[in-house]
Design an enzyme around this catalytic site. Structure first.
Site, mmCIF file in Angstrom:
data_model
loop_
_atom_site.group_PDB
_atom_site.id
_atom_site.type_symbol
_atom_site.label_atom_id
_atom_site.label_comp_id
_atom_site.label_asym_id
_atom_site.label_seq_id
_atom_site.Cartn_x
_atom_site.Cartn_y
_atom_site.Cartn_z
ATOM 1 N N GLU A 1 -6.920 1.705 -2.935
ATOM 2 C CA GLU A 1 -5.486 1.725 -3.160
ATOM 3 C C GLU A 1 -4.967 0.334 -3.526
ATOM 4 O OE1 GLU A 1 -3.638 4.424 -0.486
ATOM 5 O OE2 GLU A 1 -1.818 3.240 -0.424
ATOM 6 N N ARG B 1 -0.765 9.128 -0.060
ATOM 7 C CA ARG B 1 -1.965 9.556 -0.788
ATOM 8 C C ARG B 1 -1.965 11.025 -1.162
ATOM 9 N NH1 ARG B 1 -6.599 6.009 2.279
ATOM 10 N NH2 ARG B 1 -5.925 4.094 1.259
ATOM 11 N N PHE C 1 0.862 -1.176 0.000
ATOM 12 C CA PHE C 1 0.000 0.000 0.000
ATOM 13 C C PHE C 1 0.900 1.228 0.000
ATOM 14 C CE2 PHE C 1 -4.652 0.425 1.129
ATOM 15 C CZ PHE C 1 -5.054 -0.726 0.509
ATOM 16 N N HIS D 1 -8.240 11.129 -1.563
ATOM 17 C CA HIS D 1 -7.724 9.850 -2.056
ATOM 18 C C HIS D 1 -7.473 9.978 -3.553
ATOM 19 C CE1 HIS D 1 -7.593 5.590 -3.052
ATOM 20 N NE2 HIS D 1 -7.646 5.265 -1.769
ATOM 21 N N GLN E 1 -8.330 14.068 4.017
ATOM 22 C CA GLN E 1 -7.536 13.341 3.021
ATOM 23 C C GLN E 1 -8.272 13.230 1.687
ATOM 24 O OE1 GLN E 1 -6.687 8.833 3.291
ATOM 25 N NE2 GLN E 1 -4.709 9.815 3.489
ATOM 26 N N LEU F 1 -15.049 5.102 -4.533
ATOM 27 C CA LEU F 1 -13.644 4.729 -4.354
ATOM 28 C C LEU F 1 -13.189 3.526 -5.170
ATOM 29 C CD1 LEU F 1 -11.278 5.753 -2.550
ATOM 30 C CD2 LEU F 1 -11.609 3.658 -1.267
ATOM 31 N N ARG G 1 -3.162 10.234 6.707
ATOM 32 C CA ARG G 1 -3.206 8.832 7.129
ATOM 33 C C ARG G 1 -2.686 7.931 6.020
ATOM 34 N NH1 ARG G 1 -6.773 4.700 5.630
ATOM 35 N NH2 ARG G 1 -8.478 5.870 4.754
ATOM 36 N N HIS H 1 -11.926 11.793 1.138
ATOM 37 C CA HIS H 1 -12.040 10.394 1.533
ATOM 38 C C HIS H 1 -12.060 10.183 3.036
ATOM 39 C CE1 HIS H 1 -11.450 6.113 1.364
ATOM 40 N NE2 HIS H 1 -10.254 6.172 1.904
HETATM 41 C C1 LIG Z 1 -14.944 3.589 0.403
HETATM 42 C C2 LIG Z 1 -13.996 3.494 1.572
HETATM 43 C C3 LIG Z 1 -13.007 2.543 1.581
HETATM 44 C C4 LIG Z 1 -12.110 2.464 2.661
HETATM 45 N N1 LIG Z 1 -11.134 1.522 2.637
HETATM 46 C C5 LIG Z 1 -10.270 1.412 3.687
HETATM 47 C C6 LIG Z 1 -9.276 0.401 3.714
HETATM 48 O O1 LIG Z 1 -9.170 -0.435 2.818
HETATM 49 N N2 LIG Z 1 -8.445 0.360 4.781
HETATM 50 C C7 LIG Z 1 -8.529 1.258 5.806
HETATM 51 O O2 LIG Z 1 -7.740 1.179 6.747
HETATM 52 N N3 LIG Z 1 -9.488 2.202 5.811
HETATM 53 C C8 LIG Z 1 -10.368 2.305 4.782
HETATM 54 N N4 LIG Z 1 -11.351 3.260 4.811
HETATM 55 C C9 LIG Z 1 -11.550 4.072 6.027
HETATM 56 C C10 LIG Z 1 -12.196 3.210 7.124
HETATM 57 O O3 LIG Z 1 -13.104 2.324 6.544
HETATM 58 C C11 LIG Z 1 -12.938 4.064 8.159
HETATM 59 O O4 LIG Z 1 -12.121 5.099 8.620
HETATM 60 C C12 LIG Z 1 -13.371 3.230 9.373
HETATM 61 O O5 LIG Z 1 -13.994 2.036 8.971
HETATM 62 C C13 LIG Z 1 -14.291 4.051 10.256
HETATM 63 O O6 LIG Z 1 -14.868 3.232 11.243
HETATM 64 P P1 LIG Z 1 -15.736 3.876 12.409
HETATM 65 O O7 LIG Z 1 -16.173 2.742 13.262
HETATM 66 O O8 LIG Z 1 -14.967 4.976 13.023
HETATM 67 O O9 LIG Z 1 -16.975 4.574 11.686
HETATM 68 P P2 LIG Z 1 -18.109 4.034 10.671
HETATM 69 O O10 LIG Z 1 -17.887 2.661 10.227
HETATM 70 O O11 LIG Z 1 -18.249 5.093 9.626
HETATM 71 O O12 LIG Z 1 -19.405 4.021 11.575
HETATM 72 C C14 LIG Z 1 -20.056 5.191 12.010
HETATM 73 C C15 LIG Z 1 -21.276 4.800 12.795
HETATM 74 O O13 LIG Z 1 -21.818 5.958 13.417
HETATM 75 C C16 LIG Z 1 -23.217 5.947 13.323
HETATM 76 N N5 LIG Z 1 -23.684 7.336 13.446
HETATM 77 C C17 LIG Z 1 -23.138 8.460 12.925
HETATM 78 N N6 LIG Z 1 -23.849 9.548 13.287
HETATM 79 C C18 LIG Z 1 -24.858 9.099 14.071
HETATM 80 C C19 LIG Z 1 -25.937 9.730 14.761
HETATM 81 N N7 LIG Z 1 -26.119 11.052 14.721
HETATM 82 N N8 LIG Z 1 -26.795 8.954 15.467
HETATM 83 C C20 LIG Z 1 -26.630 7.596 15.497
HETATM 84 N N9 LIG Z 1 -25.630 6.963 14.870
HETATM 85 C C21 LIG Z 1 -24.770 7.700 14.169
HETATM 86 C C22 LIG Z 1 -23.503 5.270 12.001
HETATM 87 O O14 LIG Z 1 -24.790 4.707 11.999
HETATM 88 C C23 LIG Z 1 -22.401 4.185 11.983
HETATM 89 O O15 LIG Z 1 -22.862 3.032 12.637
HETATM 90 C C24 LIG Z 1 -12.242 3.367 3.743
HETATM 91 C C25 LIG Z 1 -13.245 4.313 3.733
HETATM 92 C C26 LIG Z 1 -14.094 4.410 2.649
HETATM 93 C C27 LIG Z 1 -15.125 5.508 2.659
#
Ligand SMILES: Cc1cc2nc3c(=O)[nH]c(=O)nc-3n(C[C@H](O)[C@H](O)[C@H](O)COP(=O)(O)OP(=O)(O)OC[C@H]3O[C@@H](n4cnc5c(N)ncnc54)[C@H](O)[C@@H]3O)c2cc1C
Length: 571
Positions: A245, A276, A117, A232, A230, A242, A384, A343
């Site tokens: 990567e 990135r 990566f 991407h 960031q 997306l 990141r 991203h």
């Molecule tokens: C398309 C894409 C591909 C990616 N690929 C990678 C990768 O390959 N490797 C990597 O390391 N990272 C990757 N990332 C980044 C990574 O996936 C995220 O940073 C990480 O999964 C975030 O996890 P989280 O638990 O913090 O939040 P999330 O998984 O975004 O969860 C947020 C939660 O908060 C809840 N929520 C938000 N606001 C409220 C509210 N007001 N009331 C109630 N609930 C609420 C939502 O319902 C959800 O359950 C990618 C991101 C994207 C967008």
């Protein structure tokens, strides 16, 4: 009408990798945990992560190299104690996930396969085809359910109960029928995900509206390093969806309109696998200098045809489907069109290494925690590295869960009363009854387009100052004259989107004010008028506060340095 008060030991908002992992950890230890989520847990954006999750597992790699790459990738803004902890625990985190049932892809020897990566010294991203996030999220969610966590899904958290320096609960409504409730707890954790949705071209799910950030900021609490968004390198042209990567990790080449593999001008050693921010700016630069491709000349090619059908079908099937669906291009036979897309959010709710939320540079908020993308422990600093954020969400979700567990005995429950819901009730009523000439889609479109134009991959004083004014004007229009047409109680998505837009407007002001004040270029924040890093004046974290009139004040906080000394960053 009275509002029910539910009492738990811990209430977590967000059911992505960070929230679900923390919840499982606490419930397994015998605590009573509620998770509030506006989406079904498996629709959280974590499930969209394609490419992988980092850990130094192989003999050629080491924890120290992982730390070094992360600190260098962060343009030296990361807090090095936090980086050390995460990198050290990464191999254990992978084994832990695997034991819980996550099926990683394997190499010929039967070991967990790892792909290269960007910005990494060694192939380090473990993956499950190109559906890594979904595999992990399904595993963690199943295990949380099995442990007995209560998920309140399709409930929208609208406010925290914050009094006298202590958070003692969350106020929420049921999206299905507008039923309201107070969730009273000794400890509250936010795991509400990222905020790239305030940009027009972005890779994020519709739900990534950064609610958690402004819910906190509206109480006068700080947000850290919000300027670092960031971009991407590879979003599908036109919509930003997306292309992971992994595509470059597996050998994708970036080509301009002259047929040149242009990365040799920008990062001769790492080429397409520089970090990135570097690759994104290279792509945008090729486009700005007239070497773009596609109908609008606003993209470049990524060519994967040399990988062959078998490898693409084995390792990148999801990416191929996305390009066929959105562009009608099959990467097995032809190059596809990409350009930079907003991203990931490096900034967020400031927390220490154990997830305690900060009240200011030296004090903490009692009973309040954050983890995952919404938090800023500053493990990513100014930029990141790919595959470090699924790791962050999974590792810190668990770690902060354990940290809450340690604190719980010393935390007391402050009983909630109905008046704690007043702010939410007022917000709902105002949103439903406000009349005016502006609609939510119209204001949101203006916000997103102007953020992409003025606060994107290339920034200047002039553009950012203009954007501050635009966001302030949009906030005024929103508060005075934004109307919604649906007044019903059943799945009122108009109402929800209006509330979300209010959040997007608030935290966007943090992004642009923080970016305007940072007169240097570091990581993802690139100022054309100050195009080098300025360690003398800006090796520090931004801490931004919003007052009741929506004005932002800025303060700064020291970076925790460590064994990786400051160097110029080249790839
Ligand atoms: C398309 C894409 C591909 C990616 N690929 C990678 C990768 O390959 N490797 C990597 O390391 N990272 C990757 N990332 C980044 C990574 O996936 C995220 O940073 C990480 O999964 C975030 O996890 P989280 O638990 O913090 O939040 P999330 O998984 O975004 O969860 C947020 C939660 O908060 C809840 N929520 C938000 N606001 C409220 C509210 N007001 N009331 C109630 N609930 C609420 C939502 O319902 C959800 O359950 C990618 C991101 C994207 C967008």
């Amino acid at each position: 009408m009275s509002i029910p008060i539910h009492t738990y030991d811990v209430v977590i908002v967000g059911a992505g990798l960070a929230g679900s992992t923390a919840a499982r950890e606490l419930e397994k230890a015998g605590k009573n945990v509620a998770v509030i989520t506006k989406l079904h847990p498996l629709r959280s954006h974590s499930g969209a992560a394609q490419g992988g999750i980092n850990a130094a597992l192989s003999d050629e790699d080491s924890i120290e190299l992982h730390e070094f790459d992360t600190v260098k990738g962060s343009d030296y803004l990361a807090d090095q104690d936090v980086v050390e902890l995460m990198c050290k625990e990464a191999p254990k985190t992978i084994r832990w996930a695997e034991r819980m049932g996550a099926a990683f892809s394997r190499n010929k020897d039967g070991k967990i396969a790892q792909r290269p990566f960007g910005g990494q010294s060694s192939p380090r991203a473990c993956y499950a085809k190109d559906r890594t996030g979904l595999t992990l999220l399904q595993t963690v969610y199943e295990q949380a359910l099995r442990a007995g966590v209560k998920f309140w899904d399709e409930w929208y958290a609208a406010d925290i109960i914050y009094k006298d320096g202590k958070v003692s609960g969350v106020v929420a409504f049921n999206i299905r029928n507008m039923e309201k409730a107070i969730f009273n707890a000794k400890a509250v954790m936010f795991a509400t995900g990222g905020y790239a949705r305030s940009f027009k071209i972005n890779s994020n799910a519709h739900a990534n509206t950064g609610d958690g950030l402004s819910i906190v900021a509206r109480h006068g609490l700080p947000l850290e390093d919000m300027e670092f968004v960031q971009f991407h390198p590879s979003g599908l042209s036109g919509n930003g969806v997306l292309i992971s990567e992994a595509a470059r990790g597996e050998g994708g080449k970036l080509i301009n309109s002259k047929g040149e593999r242009f990365m040799d001008k920008y990062a001769p050693n790492k080429m397409e696998l520089a970090s990135r921010d570097v690759v994104s700016r290279a792509i945008m630069n090729e486009i700005r200098e007239g070497r773009g491709v596609g109908p609008r000349k606003d993209a470049v090619y990524i060519d994967l045809t040399h990988l062959g059908k078998d490898l693409i079908m084995e390792r990148l099937p999801e990416l191929r489907d996305l390009a066929i669906t959105f562009l009608g291009l099959d990467m097995i036979h032809e190059p596809i069109l990409i350009s930079a897309t907003a991203h990931y959010s490096m900034g967020g709710i400031p927390v220490d290494i154990d997830g305690h939320a900060r009240k200011n540079n030296s004090e903490f908020v009692e009973g309040f925690y954050a983890a995952g993308e919404t938090s800023c422990s500053s493990v990513h600093g100014a930029n990141r590295l790919g595959a470090n954020s699924v790791l962050e969400a999974l590792f810190f979700g668990r770690h902060v869960g354990q940290s809450i567990l340690k604190d719980l005995d010393s935390l007391t429950l402050r009983e909630a009363d109905e008046s704690d819901a007043d702010t939410m009730i007022k917000e709902i009523e105002t949103t439903l009854t406000r009349n005016g000439k502006y609609t939510v889609p119209e204001l949101r479109e203006k916000l997103q387009q102007s953020m992409t134009d003025n606060a994107g991959a290339f920034r200047t004083e002039e553009l950012l100052a203009k954007q501050v004014k635009i966001v302030k004007d949009l906030r005024k229009q929103f508060h005075k004259g934004c109307r919604i047409d649906d007044k019903s109680k059943i799945f009122n998505t108009d109402l929800q989107e209006a509330i979300e837009l209010g959040h997007m407007l608030d935290y966007s002001l943090f992004i642009v004010e923080s970016a305007l004040a940072r007169k240097e270029s570091r990581g993802a924040h690139f100022r054309e008028d100050f195009d080098t890093r300025d360690d003398k004046n800006f090796l520090k974290h931004t801490m931004a506060y919003m007052d009741e009139d929506g004005e932002i004040t800025l303060d700064y906080m020291d970076v925790t340095l460590g064994k990786h000394e400051l160097k110029e960053r080249t790839y």
